[in-house]
Write a protein that holds these residues in place. Structure first.
Motif, PDB file in Angstrom:
ATOM      1  N   ASP A 196       0.828  -1.208   0.000  1.00  8.45           N
ATOM      2  CA  ASP A 196       0.000   0.000   0.000  1.00  8.45           C
ATOM      3  C   ASP A 196       0.863   1.258   0.000  1.00  8.45           C
ATOM      4  OD1 ASP A 196       0.893  -0.364   2.622  1.00  8.45           O
ATOM      5  OD2 ASP A 196      -1.126  -0.579   3.481  1.00  8.45           O
ATOM      6  N   ASN A 197       2.046   1.196   0.632  1.00  4.21           N
ATOM      7  CA  ASN A 197       2.952   2.346   0.616  1.00  4.21           C
ATOM      8  C   ASN A 197       3.439   2.674  -0.789  1.00  4.21           C
ATOM      9  OD1 ASN A 197       3.074   1.744   3.573  1.00  4.21           O
ATOM     10  ND2 ASN A 197       4.593   3.383   3.486  1.00  4.21           N
ATOM     11  N   GLU A 198       3.741   1.644  -1.562  1.00  2.50           N
ATOM     12  CA  GLU A 198       4.228   1.881  -2.923  1.00  2.50           C
ATOM     13  C   GLU A 198       3.149   2.551  -3.773  1.00  2.50           C
ATOM     14  OE1 GLU A 198       7.300  -1.559  -4.099  1.00  2.50           O
ATOM     15  OE2 GLU A 198       5.441  -2.345  -3.245  1.00  2.50           O
ATOM     16  N   VAL A 199       1.900   2.147  -3.586  1.00  6.10           N
ATOM     17  CA  VAL A 199       0.795   2.765  -4.319  1.00  6.10           C
ATOM     18  C   VAL A 199       0.640   4.223  -3.912  1.00  6.10           C
ATOM     19  CG1 VAL A 199      -1.701   2.696  -4.728  1.00  6.10           C
ATOM     20  CG2 VAL A 199      -0.388   0.556  -4.622  1.00  6.10           C
ATOM     21  N   ALA A 200       0.665   4.488  -2.590  1.00  3.51           N
ATOM     22  CA  ALA A 200       0.525   5.860  -2.094  1.00  3.51           C
ATOM     23  C   ALA A 200       1.677   6.739  -2.568  1.00  3.51           C
ATOM     24  CB  ALA A 200       0.448   5.862  -0.568  1.00  3.51           C
ATOM     25  N   ALA A 201       2.880   6.171  -2.564  1.00  2.48           N
ATOM     26  CA  ALA A 201       4.053   6.952  -2.970  1.00  2.48           C
ATOM     27  C   ALA A 201       3.963   7.392  -4.424  1.00  2.48           C
ATOM     28  CB  ALA A 201       5.322   6.125  -2.754  1.00  2.48           C
ATOM     29  N   GLU A 202       3.494   6.500  -5.291  1.00  6.96           N
ATOM     30  CA  GLU A 202       3.384   6.869  -6.693  1.00  6.96           C
ATOM     31  C   GLU A 202       2.297   7.917  -6.905  1.00  6.96           C
ATOM     32  OE1 GLU A 202       4.028   7.223 -10.722  1.00  6.96           O
ATOM     33  OE2 GLU A 202       5.296   6.516  -9.075  1.00  6.96           O
ATOM     34  N   GLY A 203       1.190   7.780  -6.177  1.00  7.09           N
ATOM     35  CA  GLY A 203       0.141   8.792  -6.280  1.00  7.09           C
ATOM     36  C   GLY A 203       0.614  10.150  -5.809  1.00  7.09           C
ATOM     37  N   ALA A 204       1.326  10.182  -4.682  1.00  9.82           N
ATOM     38  CA  ALA A 204       1.849  11.446  -4.165  1.00  9.82           C
ATOM     39  C   ALA A 204       2.858  12.055  -5.138  1.00  9.82           C
ATOM     40  CB  ALA A 204       2.493  11.226  -2.805  1.00  9.82           C
ATOM     41  N   ARG A 205       3.762  11.216  -5.676  1.00  8.69           N
ATOM     42  CA  ARG A 205       4.753  11.715  -6.627  1.00  8.69           C
ATOM     43  C   ARG A 205       4.077  12.358  -7.835  1.00  8.69           C
ATOM     44  NH1 ARG A 205       6.303  11.435 -11.211  1.00  8.69           N
ATOM     45  NH2 ARG A 205       4.704   9.886 -11.693  1.00  8.69           N
ATOM     46  N   ALA A 206       3.051  11.678  -8.357  1.00  9.65           N
ATOM     47  CA  ALA A 206       2.384  12.181  -9.549  1.00  9.65           C
ATOM     48  C   ALA A 206       1.675  13.504  -9.283  1.00  9.65           C
ATOM     49  CB  ALA A 206       1.392  11.143 -10.068  1.00  9.65           C
ATOM     50  N   MET A 207       1.026  13.633  -8.126  1.00 12.08           N
ATOM     51  CA  MET A 207       0.339  14.891  -7.812  1.00 12.08           C
ATOM     52  C   MET A 207       1.323  16.026  -7.620  1.00 12.08           C
ATOM     53  SD  MET A 207      -3.009  13.960  -5.498  1.00 12.08           S
ATOM     54  CE  MET A 207      -2.183  12.917  -4.293  1.00 12.08           C
ATOM     55  N   LEU A 208       2.427  15.769  -6.932  1.00 11.34           N
ATOM     56  CA  LEU A 208       3.429  16.820  -6.752  1.00 11.34           C
ATOM     57  C   LEU A 208       4.031  17.223  -8.085  1.00 11.34           C
ATOM     58  CD1 LEU A 208       5.144  15.484  -3.514  1.00 11.34           C
ATOM     59  CD2 LEU A 208       3.634  17.477  -3.703  1.00 11.34           C
ATOM     60  N   ALA A 209       4.310  16.238  -8.936  1.00  8.85           N
ATOM     61  CA  ALA A 209       4.876  16.544 -10.251  1.00  8.85           C
ATOM     62  C   ALA A 209       3.901  17.326 -11.117  1.00  8.85           C
ATOM     63  CB  ALA A 209       5.279  15.245 -10.956  1.00  8.85           C
ATOM     64  N   ALA A 210       2.601  17.104 -10.917  1.00 10.51           N
ATOM     65  CA  ALA A 210       1.581  17.789 -11.715  1.00 10.51           C
ATOM     66  C   ALA A 210       1.241  19.175 -11.178  1.00 10.51           C
ATOM     67  CB  ALA A 210       0.311  16.939 -11.774  1.00 10.51           C
ATOM     68  N   GLY A 211       1.807  19.540 -10.021  1.00 13.00           N
ATOM     69  CA  GLY A 211       1.616  20.907  -9.548  1.00 13.00           C
ATOM     70  C   GLY A 211       1.018  21.078  -8.176  1.00 13.00           C
ATOM     71  N   SER A 212       0.758  19.986  -7.455  1.00 15.55           N
ATOM     72  CA  SER A 212       0.175  20.143  -6.127  1.00 15.55           C
ATOM     73  C   SER A 212       1.149  20.811  -5.162  1.00 15.55           C
ATOM     74  CB  SER A 212      -0.233  18.787  -5.544  1.00 15.55           C
ATOM     75  OG  SER A 212      -0.778  18.943  -4.242  1.00 15.55           O
ATOM     76  N   GLU A 213       0.590  21.647  -4.286  1.00 19.64           N
ATOM     77  CA  GLU A 213       1.341  22.157  -3.137  1.00 19.64           C
ATOM     78  C   GLU A 213       1.301  21.088  -2.034  1.00 19.64           C
ATOM     79  OE1 GLU A 213      -1.134  25.524  -2.317  1.00 19.64           O
ATOM     80  OE2 GLU A 213      -1.075  26.051  -4.448  1.00 19.64           O
ATOM     81  N   PHE A 214       1.864  21.433  -0.854  1.00 14.80           N
ATOM     82  CA  PHE A 214       1.745  20.510   0.270  1.00 14.80           C
ATOM     83  C   PHE A 214       0.259  20.293   0.548  1.00 14.80           C
ATOM     84  CE2 PHE A 214       1.811  24.680   2.343  1.00 14.80           C
ATOM     85  CZ  PHE A 214       0.879  24.567   3.369  1.00 14.80           C
ATOM     86  N   MET A 215      -0.096  19.035   0.739  1.00 12.02           N
ATOM     87  CA  MET A 215      -1.516  18.666   0.809  1.00 12.02           C
ATOM     88  C   MET A 215      -2.062  18.788   2.225  1.00 12.02           C
ATOM     89  SD  MET A 215      -1.356  15.538  -1.932  1.00 12.02           S
ATOM     90  CE  MET A 215       0.417  15.403  -2.098  1.00 12.02           C
ATOM     91  N   SER A 216      -3.345  19.085   2.316  1.00  8.45           N
ATOM     92  CA  SER A 216      -3.985  19.200   3.619  1.00  8.45           C
ATOM     93  C   SER A 216      -4.148  17.846   4.283  1.00  8.45           C
ATOM     94  CB  SER A 216      -5.344  19.883   3.485  1.00  8.45           C
ATOM     95  OG  SER A 216      -5.186  21.220   3.081  1.00  8.45           O
ATOM     96  N   LEU A 217      -4.206  16.797   3.479  1.00 12.59           N
ATOM     97  CA  LEU A 217      -4.297  15.431   3.982  1.00 12.59           C
ATOM     98  C   LEU A 217      -3.540  14.558   2.998  1.00 12.59           C
ATOM     99  CD1 LEU A 217      -5.706  13.725   6.219  1.00 12.59           C
ATOM    100  CD2 LEU A 217      -7.619  13.434   4.650  1.00 12.59           C
ATOM    101  N   GLN A 218      -2.646  13.736   3.496  1.00 14.45           N
ATOM    102  CA  GLN A 218      -1.835  12.950   2.580  1.00 14.45           C
ATOM    103  C   GLN A 218      -2.674  11.851   1.923  1.00 14.45           C
ATOM    104  OE1 GLN A 218       1.116  10.273   4.300  1.00 14.45           O
ATOM    105  NE2 GLN A 218       0.185  10.545   6.305  1.00 14.45           N
ATOM    106  N   PRO A 219      -2.181  11.280   0.813  1.00 11.04           N
ATOM    107  CA  PRO A 219      -2.940  10.227   0.135  1.00 11.04           C
ATOM    108  C   PRO A 219      -3.285   9.073   1.075  1.00 11.04           C
ATOM    109  CG  PRO A 219      -1.134  10.974  -1.246  1.00 11.04           C
ATOM    110  CD  PRO A 219      -0.940  11.632   0.082  1.00 11.04           C
ATOM    111  N   ILE A 220      -4.507   8.581   0.920  1.00 16.33           N
ATOM    112  CA  ILE A 220      -5.006   7.463   1.727  1.00 16.33           C
ATOM    113  C   ILE A 220      -5.073   6.229   0.836  1.00 16.33           C
ATOM    114  CG2 ILE A 220      -6.947   6.586   3.085  1.00 16.33           C
ATOM    115  CD1 ILE A 220      -7.680   9.591   3.566  1.00 16.33           C
ATOM    116  N   VAL A 221      -4.418   5.141   1.271  1.00 13.44           N
ATOM    117  CA  VAL A 221      -4.447   3.875   0.538  1.00 13.44           C
ATOM    118  C   VAL A 221      -4.573   2.731   1.542  1.00 13.44           C
ATOM    119  CG1 VAL A 221      -3.248   2.315  -1.057  1.00 13.44           C
ATOM    120  CG2 VAL A 221      -2.981   4.799  -1.308  1.00 13.44           C
TER     121      VAL A 221
END
Length: 396
Positions: A196-221
């Motif tokens: 589940d960590n690997e899935v969350a990590a890829e989702g977080a990486r993709a959002m940051l790369a696409a322009g997200s700022e620091f998130m109010s709640l981290q990805p949930i997996v």
């Protein structure tokens, strides 16, 4: 150089250079708040919730655990920040005055804040908002008199923040785009044996790369049985074959978040999983039909409960069918200004925006969660996010 000198030196080069909106946007928001204050007989508002302060001034920082306050009155805006937040205050906030105090000297907060509030006899507070410390309000009341303070400041601002401006809707649409990028990337990682960590990590990486700022709640997996436990998160656990995997992501764009839930399966979805997916979709359609001006939050909740009722004894649901979203800070993207739930009698208005978190959990076995962030229109709810409401089957 102390924080006072730092503030003035920084202002010479970077004052207001990182404001998230045009000056006219903040002027319009402030005008609406001041008009509401006059109607309510309030001379000043004392705000401590980071999102409220951001809404009226643009002030933002990732350090939201320290005391910060905004005084709103007819003639000026006064922002009080600790010394370590001097930089963000200078470059992001549209205010008339910045009051600094030493980060380590919380006792320095009271005197300048009391002096700022002293001219006003009717001061509105948000007693249920984030950041209002008991020690601060206790000492202010001791100095100025408890009778000056009223508890209706939060409701006044909530009613205004609930209805989004065109600029806010643009930010929510961009957050929706980035959120979708993250979910697609995360889904592509799902396979038996992947954690589940690997899935969350890829989702977080993709959002940051696409322009997200620091998130109010981290990805949930979460996967399999752990989906049935509300509000746990990834914990280095491998995904099993044919297990559902629950994803709830929300990127931040200018602090605005449009969250979305998806559920994918590491193999084949069972017939029962598909039936629960169908139930989620049925609840969603019932909510969209009610999310229009003239209908209440309670009306929408009752319509959704009618669809859920035949299954309510077997499946766990939180009880809240939707919550308002907009500009927020950690630890949550929930705006807190409105909830679609039984007993909530506020009426929908055009351009309110809600996340509809429809996750149904079979205790000890699994859960299915699907959602969209939805805008209220005269014709009903219209999604801002782009969920296809399917269970993606990740087949090897």
């Amino acid at each position: 150089m102390d924080h006072h000198a730092y503030r003035h030196a920084l202002a010479e080069h970077l004052e207001r250079t990182e404001q998230p909106f045009a000056r006219e946007e903040f002027a319009s928001r402030l005008a609406r708040v001041r008009a509401a204050m006059r109607d309510a007989g309030l001379e000043a508002l004392l705000l401590t919730d980071p999102a409220d302060i951001f809404y009226l001034t643009g002030y933002h920082t990732f350090e939201v655990s320290v005391h910060t306050a905004l005084v709103v009155c007819a003639e000026r805006l006064v922002l009080q920040v600790p010394s370590i937040e001097t930089g963000p205050a200078v470059v992001t906030a549209a205010v008339d005055e910045i009051l600094g105090y030493r980060w380590e000297g919380i006792d320095e907060v009271i005197a300048p804040l009391a002096e700022t509030l002293a001219p006003y006899r009717h001061i509105g507070l948000d007693l249920f908002g984030a950041g209002l410390r008991f020690g601060v309000i206790r000492d202010l009341q001791a100095r100025l008199g408890a009778d000056r303070f009223r508890d209706d400041g939060g409701a006044l601002l909530d009613a205004i923040r609930l209805v989004k401006t065109p600029a806010e809707l643009d930010c929510l649409r961009e957050s929706a785009r980035i959120t979708s990028v993250g979910l697609r990337a995360a889904e592509a990682m799902i396979a038996p044996g992947v954690t589940d960590n690997e899935v969350a990590a890829e989702g977080a990486r993709a959002m940051l790369a696409a322009g997200s700022e620091f998130m109010s709640l981290q990805p949930i997996v979460t996967a399999g049985r752990r989906i049935s436990i509300i509000h746990v998160n990834h914990k280095r656990i491998p995904i099993g074959r044919d297990e559902p995997v629950f994803l709830e992501f929300g990127s931040a764009f200018q602090r605005y978040t449009a969250p979305m839930m998806r559920t994918a399966v590491a193999g084949r979805a069972s017939r029962e999983m598909q039936q629960v997916r169908d139930l989620c979709r049925g609840i969603f359609e019932a909510l969209l039909a009610e999310m229009r001006p003239g209908r209440t939050f309670d009306d929408a909740a009752r319509a959704a409960e009618t669809v859920l009722a035949p299954h309510a004894e077997r499946l766990f649901f939180s009880g809240v069918f939707g919550y308002a979203v907009g500009a927020q800070f950690p630890p949550s993207w929930v705006e807190g200004t409105g909830y679609i739930a039984r007993g909530q009698q506020r009426e929908f208005a055009a351009d309110m925006v809600f996340h509809l978190p429809l996750c149904l959990r079979l205790p000890g076995e699994w859960g299915i969660g699907l959602s969209d962030t939805v805008r209220v229109t005269p014709q009903g709810g219209v999604p801002i996010t782009d969920n296809d409401w399917q269970l993606a089957e990740r087949l090897a």
